[in-house]
Scaffold this motif. Structure first.
Motif, PDB file in Angstrom:
ATOM      1  N   HIS A   1      -7.013  74.079  -9.326  1.00 55.89           N
ATOM      2  CA  HIS A   1      -6.508  74.390 -10.670  1.00 55.89           C
ATOM      3  C   HIS A   1      -5.323  73.506 -11.033  1.00 55.89           C
ATOM      4  O   HIS A   1      -4.385  73.949 -11.689  1.00 55.89           O
ATOM      5  CB  HIS A   1      -6.125  75.875 -10.796  1.00 55.89           C
ATOM      6  CG  HIS A   1      -7.269  76.808 -10.584  1.00 55.89           C
ATOM      7  ND1 HIS A   1      -7.240  78.128 -10.978  1.00 55.89           N
ATOM      8  CD2 HIS A   1      -8.490  76.619 -10.040  1.00 55.89           C
ATOM      9  CE1 HIS A   1      -8.387  78.698 -10.664  1.00 55.89           C
ATOM     10  NE2 HIS A   1      -9.159  77.815 -10.081  1.00 55.89           N
TER      11      HIS A   1
ATOM     12  N   ASP B   1     -16.730  77.435  -9.227  1.00 55.57           N
ATOM     13  CA  ASP B   1     -15.954  78.594  -9.676  1.00 55.57           C
ATOM     14  C   ASP B   1     -16.253  78.879 -11.152  1.00 55.57           C
ATOM     15  O   ASP B   1     -15.333  78.980 -11.980  1.00 55.57           O
ATOM     16  CB  ASP B   1     -14.453  78.410  -9.424  1.00 55.57           C
ATOM     17  CG  ASP B   1     -14.050  78.692  -7.978  1.00 55.57           C
ATOM     18  OD1 ASP B   1     -14.936  79.032  -7.165  1.00 55.57           O
ATOM     19  OD2 ASP B   1     -12.847  78.581  -7.663  1.00 55.57           O
TER      20      ASP B   1
ATOM     21  N   ASP C   1     -13.760  75.179 -12.630  1.00 57.53           N
ATOM     22  CA  ASP C   1     -13.078  76.466 -12.473  1.00 57.53           C
ATOM     23  C   ASP C   1     -12.979  77.253 -13.780  1.00 57.53           C
ATOM     24  O   ASP C   1     -11.883  77.599 -14.237  1.00 57.53           O
ATOM     25  CB  ASP C   1     -11.696  76.236 -11.840  1.00 57.53           C
ATOM     26  CG  ASP C   1     -11.815  75.664 -10.424  1.00 57.53           C
ATOM     27  OD1 ASP C   1     -12.110  74.457 -10.288  1.00 57.53           O
ATOM     28  OD2 ASP C   1     -11.677  76.438  -9.471  1.00 57.53           O
TER      29      ASP C   1
HETATM   30 FE   LIG Z   1     -11.008  78.353  -8.996  1.00 52.68          FE
END
Ligand SMILES: [Fe+2]
Ligand SMILES: [Fe+2]
Length: 295
Positions: free
Chosen positions: A226, A66, A8
């Motif tokens: 996250h 991501d 991410d």
């Molecule tokens: Fe993300």
């Protein structure tokens, strides 16, 4: 074999982004970007992450999706630049997409992630310019790295994922044919049932659970939430560890959500190899990553 797991990154770069690109779901994403995400994933943190990775003795880096926010070409270029800046080279870095990397149908059908990140997402032996068919399989020093794509454009406010029947069949073959390796499965969406948020879930996780019960796997790594997440799924020889990494670029005020990544050491890689985990966390005072404080 030392493997860093980063996730991410949400690389931000709106350079050259045409306003026409925002007449889509991207409009809402762009509002979110201006409101929150720009400060949440500052590019300085991505630079600090790359600098820290470069100082670690590592054999491989895996990136569980991501890499971008709105799957804009400029964001993919920024993410690619970050991976290229690592000294390891594409054969030692494996990336899979997340939902933000196929934010709109144009990115999904245009295979924007695959085109920009191709050297980092190719199966062993694949022709040089051939876009990947998921899952990808890369064997490194007794470890089989198997990377899936669960990324699918979905309407606001969904951020769910999907493996699909064809990919699940190929995944079973890949896991079955690498039983003599330490099998490391990469997936963006958390496959654990207890981490189910209906808007953000892996829709066909039940089929994945059954598949893993049949063929097994040594370790499943994911991103998307996250935050640090840990659990297990049932395997044929006992529980399969499932570990989610927090965002590696998250500028979060809470210490337990702040940018982090994990390093796995697989000793004597093979089908039953044990592994250990270290975590490195961003320190906003020194602006560098350091070993996570022991609880
Ligand atoms: Fe993300
Ligand atoms: Fe995600």
């Amino acid at each position: 074999m030392r493997i860093a797991h980063i996730s991410d990154l949400h690389a931000l770069d709106l350079t050259g982004a045409s306003p026409l690109r925002f007449f889509s779901k991207r409009f809402f994403g762009w509002l979110n970007l201006l409101r929150k995400r720009r400060a949440a994933h500052p590019t300085e943190l991505l630079d600090a992450l790359c600098a820290d990775l470069g100082q670690q003795p590592l054999d491989h880096v895996v990136v569980t999706g991501d890499l971008t926010n709105l799957s804009l070409p400029s964001e993919f270029r920024r993410a690619r630049q970050a991976l290229d800046s690592l000294s390891f080279g594409p054969k030692a870095v494996t990336a899979i997409p997340g939902n933000h990397d196929v934010y709109v149908w144009g990115a999904y059908f245009g295979r924007t992630f695959e085109k920009h990140l191709l050297p980092y997402a190719q199966s062993d032996g694949a022709p040089e310019h051939e876009l990947p068919t998921w899952p990808i399989v890369r064997k490194r020093q007794g470890v089989a790295i198997i990377g899936c794509s669960t990324a699918l454009p979905s309407p606001v406010p969904l951020a769910d994922g999907w493996l699909g029947g064809r990919q699940l069949r190929r995944l079973e073959e890949a896991l079955d044919s690498t039983r003599d390796h330490f099998r490391l499965l990469l997936i963006h969406h958390p496959p654990l049932p207890q981490h189910l948020d209906v808007l953000r879930a892996l829709r066909d996780r039940g089929r994945l659970h059954k598949l893993l019960r049949r063929v097994g796997c040594n370790l499943v790594l994911h991103g998307h939430e996250h935050r640090d997440l840990r659990g297990t799924l049932e395997g044929p020889q006992g529980p399969i560890p499932v570990i989610g990494a927090g965002s590696a670029t998250y500028n979060h005020p809470l210490a337990d959500r702040r940018a982090r990544y994990n390093i796995y050491t697989v000793s004597d890689p093979g089908p039953t190899a044990p592994f250990t985990i270290e975590q490195r966390v961003y320190n906003p005072t020194t602006r560098t990553f350091a070993p996570a404080p022991t609880p």
